[in-house]
Design an enzyme around this catalytic site. Structure first.
Site, short mmCIF file in Angstrom:
data_model
loop_
_atom_site.label_atom_id
_atom_site.label_comp_id
_atom_site.label_asym_id
_atom_site.label_seq_id
_atom_site.Cartn_x
_atom_site.Cartn_y
_atom_site.Cartn_z
N GLU A 1 -2.75 -9.25 3.66
CA GLU A 1 -2.80 -9.59 5.06
C GLU A 1 -4.39 -9.48 5.32
OE1 GLU A 1 -3.55 -5.47 5.69
OE2 GLU A 1 -2.43 -6.62 4.28
N HIS B 1 -3.74 -5.19 -0.13
CA HIS B 1 -3.43 -5.75 1.25
C HIS B 1 -3.67 -7.57 1.40
CE1 HIS B 1 -3.23 -2.12 3.81
NE2 HIS B 1 -4.26 -1.72 2.60
N CYS C 1 0.66 -1.07 -0.04
CA CYS C 1 0.00 0.12 0.04
C CYS C 1 0.85 1.23 0.04
CB CYS C 1 -0.96 -0.24 1.01
SG CYS C 1 -2.49 0.96 0.90
#
Length: 384
Positions: free
Chosen positions: A356, A354, A270
């Site tokens: 995660e 993302h 990001c």
């Protein structure tokens, strides 16, 4: 209590406040996720923003402390269609309304979030004021006087002051299954394979958990840490985290990351991806209304594989400004913007989304293993 959401272009919405009262300003944006409101509220990348959730009912599973992405909320305000008054979740210990009251966050419910979202899609994310005390005219003026997201440096507000070794609970929760030999509620962590340094630009806890789940020991440092200090720790790799604000405003970070190129394997997510863009000599630009939600389709240009991803960003890499030694590896299928890059010579890569993601989707979780494999390959080449 009556509340007003006023946009800088003069559009206003009226509803009822919950949580805190008063006045706040920030950039109005929207998130299309159907779940994960707690993760959104506590994500440091939302610093300086008034977030609208497009899903109509929010608060139905309350607040569970272990699901937070940081130590507290970062949104400037929260806009929803309807607040669930009674949470139903055995893991919850607090209602959303009480959580906002505790942390002085203003929420507004009872507005037409569909109309607001369509307006922001057409006119773009913009400055806004959320208030329980100003008149409509005063609220519009407050929105117009609020600082712009462009040129903002919120990293300095969210980065850790003191470095630390990540040692919090990182095991994945699961359901016992005798047929697979899973006897407890947690999947045990693997042994440490690599020691890395992670720059905290507003890092999410689930990134740190995911790194540990993939065999990394993670030492977190603040955003002002020099390249010399990082290299003095002799890590196996360097991680650049997510974070808020305008990546172009972070010259002091670009300069240090540039010094790390070619020295160690690097992985960015990001804002970390955008910082690498600038360190490589490229540029970023502000998207009209950003990518925020858990349903963004991304194509891997190397394999043709398409993943559904979780995203939260208002700026993007201008791929036309990237030097020849940088390869664009991923693109967003909604607008063809750059979602991933890789250095052709050095072991460096980054993604705009993302991997995660909590609560998901998890299509991109393999990037953490890819980072570990990249470090292994670099070590093997160095020792050859």
């Amino acid at each position: 209590m009556k509340a007003i959401l006023a946009l800088e272009d003069g559009r206003t919405f009226e509803g009822e406040s919950f949580g805190h009262t008063g006045t706040t300003t920030g950039e109005a944006c929207f998130n299309t996720s159907m779940t994960g409101y707690q993760e959104v509220i506590t994500d440091p990348s939302y610093r300086g923003q008034i977030v609208t959730m497009t899903y109509p009912l929010i608060g139905n599973y309350g607040i569970a402390p272990e699901d937070s992405e940081s130590k507290g909320p970062h949104v400037r305000g929260f806009v929803i269609g309807e607040l669930c008054k009674r949470a139903s979740n055995w893991r919850s210990n607090q209602a959303l309304e009480d959580y906002f009251a505790e942390h002085n966050i203003i929420g507004i419910e009872g507005i037409d979030t569909r109309a607001l979202t369509k307006h922001l899609r057409s006119a773009g994310a913009m400055r806004a004021c959320l208030t329980t005390e100003l008149s409509t005219e005063e609220a519009i003026k407050a929105a117009q006087d609020a600082p712009s997201m462009e040129g903002s440096d919120f990293v300095k507000e969210v980065s850790t002051e003191d470095g630390y070794l990540w040692e919090e609970e990182s095991r994945q929760w699961t359901i016992p299954n005798a047929s697979t030999g899973q006897v407890g509620n947690y999947i045990e962590l693997p042994p440490v394979r690599h020691k890395i340094v992670a720059y905290d630009f507003g890092v999410k806890h689930n990134i740190l958990r995911s790194l540990r789940q993939n065999g990394f020991e993670v030492e977190v440092v603040n955003s002002r840490t020099s390249a010399e200090d990082v290299l003095a720790k002799n890590p196996d790799g360097i991680f650049l985290s997510n974070g808020p604000g305008d990546p172009a405003a972070l010259d002091y970070i670009h300069a240090e990351v540039k010094k790390l190129i070619g020295k160690k394997p690097i992985f960015g997510i990001c804002l970390g991806h955008q910082i690498l863009t600038h360190a490589f000599g490229g540029k970023t630009f502000k998207l009209k209304f950003g990518h925020r939600g858990g349903n963004q389709p991304v194509k891997d240009l190397r394999t043709g594989r398409i993943s559904i991803t979780s995203q939260n960003h208002g700026f993007a890499t201008d791929q036309e400004t990237l030097p020849e030694d940088i390869e664009v590896t991923h693109i967003n299928l909604n607008d063809n913007t750059c979602e991933g890059i890789r250095h052709k010579k050095y072991p460096i890569f980054s993604v705009q989304y993302h991997p995660e993601a909590a609560p998901g989707p998890n299509d991109a979780a393999y990037f953490f293993k890819e980072f570990a494999d990249l470090i292994d390959a670099t070590k093997a080449q160095t020792n050859a």
